[in-house]
Design a protein around this motif. Structure first.
Motif, PDB file in Angstrom:
ATOM      1  N   HIS A 118       0.870  -1.186   0.000  1.00 20.14           N
ATOM      2  CA  HIS A 118       0.000   0.000   0.000  1.00 20.14           C
ATOM      3  C   HIS A 118       0.900   1.227   0.000  1.00 20.14           C
ATOM      4  O   HIS A 118       1.646   1.451   0.951  1.00 20.14           O
ATOM      5  N   CYS A 131       0.598  -5.110   2.913  1.00 20.41           N
ATOM      6  CA  CYS A 131      -0.785  -5.462   3.215  1.00 20.41           C
ATOM      7  C   CYS A 131      -0.817  -6.588   4.241  1.00 20.41           C
ATOM      8  O   CYS A 131      -0.053  -7.541   4.150  1.00 20.41           O
ATOM      9  N   LYS A 132      -1.722  -6.434   5.209  1.00 21.07           N
ATOM     10  CA  LYS A 132      -1.821  -7.457   6.257  1.00 21.07           C
ATOM     11  C   LYS A 132      -2.778  -8.581   5.860  1.00 21.07           C
ATOM     12  O   LYS A 132      -2.817  -9.615   6.518  1.00 21.07           O
ATOM     13  N   CYS A 139      -8.148  -7.731   1.125  1.00 23.54           N
ATOM     14  CA  CYS A 139      -7.894  -6.520   1.915  1.00 23.54           C
ATOM     15  C   CYS A 139      -9.198  -5.723   1.988  1.00 23.54           C
ATOM     16  O   CYS A 139      -9.755  -5.335   0.971  1.00 23.54           O
ATOM     17  N   ARG A 150      -8.121   1.407   3.634  1.00 21.36           N
ATOM     18  CA  ARG A 150      -8.118   0.045   4.119  1.00 21.36           C
ATOM     19  C   ARG A 150      -7.618   0.151   5.536  1.00 21.36           C
ATOM     20  O   ARG A 150      -6.431   0.128   5.794  1.00 21.36           O
ATOM     21  N   CYS A 153      -4.840  -1.748   7.122  1.00 22.29           N
ATOM     22  CA  CYS A 153      -3.502  -1.689   6.521  1.00 22.29           C
ATOM     23  C   CYS A 153      -2.954  -0.277   6.402  1.00 22.29           C
ATOM     24  O   CYS A 153      -1.779  -0.047   6.568  1.00 22.29           O
TER      25      CYS A 153
HETATM   26 ZN   LIG Z   1      -4.197  -4.307   2.861  1.00 21.31          ZN
END
Ligand SMILES: [Zn+2]
Length: 345
Positions: A118, A131-132, A139, A150, A153
């Motif tokens: 991101h 990104c998690k 996401c 988001r 994130c």
């Molecule tokens: Zn993300």
């Protein structure tokens, strides 16, 4: 004393109410000017925070190989650390570097690639947060009142969409890739292409994409293969009639204006190695008529490189044919009553 206050409120209250109603109905310029000045302030702050483009002059030394020959390497090994500065050495003593190139490349790809990055706007530079979510599709999208976000994130942004961590800790915004790339010139040379070819670069700000193209070497920028763009379109973009009725001048400040929108897609169209694009666009009530929407979509028609190009929009409308992208509109109410989700992802 109390009775006189109540009497004053009774007399003045209707007058104040009438004045506010009058100003709102017959003097909209008052309201517009306030909004305009906010927009202008936001625009000026973003201008001040803009990252500087790469200098036109070539770098003093390349960060990547070629490495010197082993003979030169032996000569350099006996030099003092100051004399060796800026010069490359073969990493023959490193067990990691003695692994076959194929294995090393698998390691580099696992560390710097195969993720969604991101991209965020910071003060005079860009940052990137890994990104998690397990994948870009997973996401979660959110709308924070100004643009898509988001939350899990992206973290927080200020009113000018500049990244503003609230945790108080100096959070890293390098996607955890910089330490490896900085550790060794040979590793940098072998790993840097995986950063651009295997990651999805995700943007929620048009300027951020523009700065990304300006702050990278062109041959690195052109390596990018996967792009994710979310954008909340500002009213009344591509609606000249509504823009004329507005008293603001300009009607839209960058990056919400048409020029920035078109420039963004010119940049994307120049990315010759793109294989996938997902654009998610939000516009509250959609476009007044299909002509306005067609004008907005015209710059996207010039993007022909990706084999998969999805455009998700938040509004209903007619089917689009003959475009290089697939336009995905929200599911009509009643079309799929079992699912409350508005986005047909
Ligand atoms: Zn993300």
């Amino acid at each position: 004393m109390r009775a006189s206050s109540i009497a004053l409120s009774v007399v003045c209250g209707p007058i104040v109410c009438f004045y506010v109603a009058f100003a709102a109905c017959f003097c909209p310029a008052r309201l517009h000017r306030h909004t305009e000045s906010e927009e202008k302030k936001r625009f000026e702050r973003r201008q001040k925070m803009a990252p500087k483009p790469l200098p036109i002059r070539p770098l003093e030394r390349s960060l990547t190989l070629p490495m010197p020959s082993p003979v030169i390497d032996e000569k350099m090994a006996v030099l003092s650390p100051e004399s060796r500065r800026g010069k490359s050495l073969h990493q023959t003593q490193s067990r990691l570097m003695r692994l076959p190139l194929e294995l090393r490349e698998m390691i580099w790809k696992a560390v710097v690639g195969d993720s969604t990055m991101h991209m965020i706007l910071k003060e005079n530079k860009l940052g990137h947060l890994r990104c998690k979510a397990p994948s870009a599709i997973e996401c979660p999208l959110g709308f924070n009142g100004r643009t898509f976000s988001r939350e899990c994130c992206w973290g927080n942004v200020d009113s000018a969409n500049i990244w503003a961590p609230t945790s108080g800790i100096k959070e890293p915004t390098d996607g955890d890739i910089v330490p490896l790339l900085r550790s060794c010139r040979q590793i940098y040379s072998e790993a840097v292409n995986f950063l651009y070819t295997t990651n999805t670069f995700s943007f929620s700000d048009l300027d951020c994409l523009r700065y990304f193209s300006m702050t990278l070497l062109p041959h690195r920028f052109s390596l990018v293969q996967s792009l994710d763009l979310e954008w909340c379109m500002a009213w009344p973009i591509y609606d000249p009639v509504a823009q004329q009725l507005l008293l603001n001048n300009p009607a839209l400040y960058p990056p919400n204006d048409e020029a920035t929108w078109e420039e963004t897609w010119r940049i994307i169209a120049s990315m010759s190695n793109l294989k996938f694009i997902r654009a998610s666009l939000l516009y509250f009530d959609g476009f007044r008529d299909p002509t306005c929407e067609e004008k907005m979509l015209a710059p996207l028609r010039k993007v022909t490189a990706p084999s998969k190009f999805e455009v998700h929009v938040s509004w209903h409308g007619e089917e689009i044919r003959g475009a290089p992208f697939q336009l995905i509109r929200p599911v009509e109410r009643g079309e799929d009553s079992s699912d409350d989700e508005d986005w047909d992802v």
